[in-house]
Design a protein around this motif. Sequence first.
Motif, PDB file in Angstrom:
ATOM      1  N   ALA A   1       0.813  -1.217   0.000  1.00  0.00           N
ATOM      2  CA  ALA A   1       0.000   0.000   0.000  1.00  0.00           C
ATOM      3  C   ALA A   1       0.843   1.263   0.000  1.00  0.00           C
ATOM      4  O   ALA A   1       0.320   2.365  -0.138  1.00  0.00           O
ATOM      5  CB  ALA A   1      -0.919   0.010   1.220  1.00  0.00           C
ATOM      6  N   SER A   2       2.153   1.099   0.135  1.00  0.00           N
ATOM      7  CA  SER A   2       3.049   2.240   0.280  1.00  0.00           C
ATOM      8  C   SER A   2       3.562   2.731  -1.076  1.00  0.00           C
ATOM      9  O   SER A   2       3.482   2.025  -2.079  1.00  0.00           O
ATOM     10  CB  SER A   2       4.249   1.842   1.147  1.00  0.00           C
ATOM     11  N   PRO A   3       4.141   3.935  -1.102  1.00  0.00           N
ATOM     12  CA  PRO A   3       4.728   4.440  -2.346  1.00  0.00           C
ATOM     13  C   PRO A   3       5.857   3.570  -2.881  1.00  0.00           C
ATOM     14  O   PRO A   3       6.132   3.573  -4.079  1.00  0.00           O
ATOM     15  CB  PRO A   3       5.249   5.830  -1.954  1.00  0.00           C
ATOM     16  N   TRP A   4       6.508   2.793  -2.021  1.00  0.00           N
ATOM     17  CA  TRP A   4       7.646   1.994  -2.452  1.00  0.00           C
ATOM     18  C   TRP A   4       7.226   0.814  -3.337  1.00  0.00           C
ATOM     19  O   TRP A   4       8.064   0.233  -4.016  1.00  0.00           O
ATOM     20  CB  TRP A   4       8.428   1.508  -1.230  1.00  0.00           C
ATOM     21  N   ALA A   5       5.947   0.475  -3.343  1.00  0.00           N
ATOM     22  CA  ALA A   5       5.460  -0.636  -4.164  1.00  0.00           C
ATOM     23  C   ALA A   5       4.712  -0.136  -5.396  1.00  0.00           C
ATOM     24  O   ALA A   5       3.955  -0.894  -6.013  1.00  0.00           O
ATOM     25  CB  ALA A   5       4.561  -1.546  -3.338  1.00  0.00           C
ATOM     26  N   ARG A   6       4.944   1.099  -5.797  1.00  0.00           N
ATOM     27  CA  ARG A   6       4.152   1.697  -6.871  1.00  0.00           C
ATOM     28  C   ARG A   6       4.293   0.971  -8.208  1.00  0.00           C
ATOM     29  O   ARG A   6       3.402   1.074  -9.062  1.00  0.00           O
ATOM     30  CB  ARG A   6       4.531   3.168  -7.035  1.00  0.00           C
ATOM     31  N   ALA A   7       5.382   0.252  -8.420  1.00  0.00           N
ATOM     32  CA  ALA A   7       5.588  -0.439  -9.698  1.00  0.00           C
ATOM     33  C   ALA A   7       5.419  -1.953  -9.567  1.00  0.00           C
ATOM     34  O   ALA A   7       5.824  -2.699 -10.455  1.00  0.00           O
ATOM     35  CB  ALA A   7       6.978  -0.119 -10.258  1.00  0.00           C
ATOM     36  N   VAL A   8       4.788  -2.380  -8.476  1.00  0.00           N
ATOM     37  CA  VAL A   8       4.617  -3.820  -8.233  1.00  0.00           C
ATOM     38  C   VAL A   8       3.136  -4.163  -8.321  1.00  0.00           C
ATOM     39  O   VAL A   8       2.315  -3.584  -7.597  1.00  0.00           O
ATOM     40  CB  VAL A   8       5.149  -4.219  -6.840  1.00  0.00           C
ATOM     41  N   THR A   9       2.778  -5.094  -9.202  1.00  0.00           N
ATOM     42  CA  THR A   9       1.385  -5.546  -9.273  1.00  0.00           C
ATOM     43  C   THR A   9       1.326  -6.971  -9.795  1.00  0.00           C
ATOM     44  O   THR A   9       2.253  -7.449 -10.457  1.00  0.00           O
ATOM     45  CB  THR A   9       0.538  -4.593 -10.156  1.00  0.00           C
ATOM     46  N   GLY A  10       0.257  -7.670  -9.426  1.00  0.00           N
ATOM     47  CA  GLY A  10       0.070  -9.048  -9.841  1.00  0.00           C
ATOM     48  C   GLY A  10       0.993 -10.027  -9.150  1.00  0.00           C
ATOM     49  O   GLY A  10       1.172 -11.158  -9.604  1.00  0.00           O
ATOM     50  N   GLN A  11       1.556  -9.636  -8.006  1.00  0.00           N
ATOM     51  CA  GLN A  11       2.553 -10.462  -7.331  1.00  0.00           C
ATOM     52  C   GLN A  11       1.988 -11.129  -6.071  1.00  0.00           C
ATOM     53  O   GLN A  11       1.029 -10.638  -5.471  1.00  0.00           O
ATOM     54  CB  GLN A  11       3.769  -9.623  -6.961  1.00  0.00           C
ATOM     55  N   ASN A  12       2.625 -12.218  -5.677  1.00  0.00           N
ATOM     56  CA  ASN A  12       2.270 -12.930  -4.462  1.00  0.00           C
ATOM     57  C   ASN A  12       3.503 -13.017  -3.579  1.00  0.00           C
ATOM     58  O   ASN A  12       4.462 -13.727  -3.896  1.00  0.00           O
ATOM     59  CB  ASN A  12       1.751 -14.335  -4.795  1.00  0.00           C
ATOM     60  N   LEU A  13       3.504 -12.272  -2.480  1.00  0.00           N
ATOM     61  CA  LEU A  13       4.632 -12.258  -1.547  1.00  0.00           C
ATOM     62  C   LEU A  13       4.353 -13.238  -0.417  1.00  0.00           C
ATOM     63  O   LEU A  13       3.370 -13.086   0.324  1.00  0.00           O
ATOM     64  CB  LEU A  13       4.832 -10.849  -0.989  1.00  0.00           C
ATOM     65  N   ILE A  14       5.211 -14.248  -0.284  1.00  0.00           N
ATOM     66  CA  ILE A  14       5.037 -15.248   0.766  1.00  0.00           C
ATOM     67  C   ILE A  14       5.796 -14.802   2.011  1.00  0.00           C
ATOM     68  O   ILE A  14       7.007 -14.576   1.966  1.00  0.00           O
ATOM     69  CB  ILE A  14       5.516 -16.623   0.298  1.00  0.00           C
ATOM     70  N   VAL A  15       5.075 -14.665   3.105  1.00  0.00           N
ATOM     71  CA  VAL A  15       5.647 -14.184   4.358  1.00  0.00           C
ATOM     72  C   VAL A  15       5.493 -15.297   5.384  1.00  0.00           C
ATOM     73  O   VAL A  15       4.456 -15.423   6.064  1.00  0.00           O
ATOM     74  CB  VAL A  15       4.942 -12.894   4.827  1.00  0.00           C
ATOM     75  N   ASP A  16       6.511 -16.148   5.473  1.00  0.00           N
ATOM     76  CA  ASP A  16       6.440 -17.293   6.383  1.00  0.00           C
ATOM     77  C   ASP A  16       7.796 -17.626   6.999  1.00  0.00           C
ATOM     78  O   ASP A  16       8.044 -18.754   7.416  1.00  0.00           O
ATOM     79  CB  ASP A  16       5.868 -18.529   5.674  1.00  0.00           C
TER      80      ASP A  16
END
Length: 254
Positions: free
Chosen positions: A233-248
Motif C-alpha cells: 500500500a506504500s509508495p515503495w510498491a508503486r511499480a509492483v502488481t500481480g505479485q504474491n509475496l510469501i511471508v512465512d
Amino acid sequence: MTRSLSDQTVLVTGAGRGLGAAIARAFAREGARVAINYRASEGAAQALAQDIGPRAAAFQADVTDAAQVMDMVAAITERFGAPDVLIHNALAGFSFNGEARAHLDRLTWADMAHQGETAVGGLLACLRALRPHFMAQGYGRVISIGTNLVQNPVVPYHDYTAAKAALLGLTRTAAKELGPMGVTVNMVSGGLLRTTDASAATPDAVFDLVAAQTPLGRVTTPDDLADAVLFFASPWARAVTGQNLIVDGGLVFG
C-alpha cells in the motif's frame, strides 16, 4: 501517482479479530484512516476501533452480499472518504486442525463453495463497489490475503487451499484489468500464524515443527504479516502488481 500511508483510507475486511485486527492496527500506526469491516464480531470490531481512536471505525457487512458491501462503502465514504486501499482478509469460518479436517472421502462441493464464496466472491464484491472510485481518481491499492499452502500443501486443507488458489488467480487477473486505472493488485500469503482464532486449534507440537523447519527458526506472527501488507500500500510498491509475496519466515521458497 503515489500516496503516503497517512493520506489513505483503508478498508480491511474481516478485521474484527486475528490477522485482520493486526493489519488494521498496522495501518493506524502509520496514520491511515481505517475502516474495520466485520460480519459477526461486532464487539471485537467496536473495541478495536475505540482502541485505535478517531481515525478508525467499525462497519458491518457480509462481504458475500454485494448489496451489503455497496452500503458499507457508502458509509465509509461518508465517514472518511472513499477507500483508497482494500485489504481482503475476510475468511469463512475455518479451523486449522489437521485431525478434524475434511478428507476427500467426505468433502463436498458445498464445503469448497463455502470457502470460495468469501475468498473469491468477497473480493469480487469489494472490487465492484470500489472500482468507480478507483477509476475517478486514477489510483488504488488492493491486497488480498493468501496462504503458502498453495505452494506447499503440507496439510491438505482442500477447501481452504483451493479457495485461496482461486483468490490468487483473481488477484492476478484483476491486476491486469485495473492496472490502466493506476490500481495495483497484489497478494500477501502467510503460513501458519501464531496465534489467531483460526490457528488456535493447532497443537503446540505443530508450531514447534514449523519453527524447526523455518530458516528464521520461529513461526510468523500476525504482526509480521501485517507489516508486509503495508509495503504493497506504500509508495515503495508503486511499480509492483500481480505479485504474491510469501511471508512465512522462509519456510516456502519461490
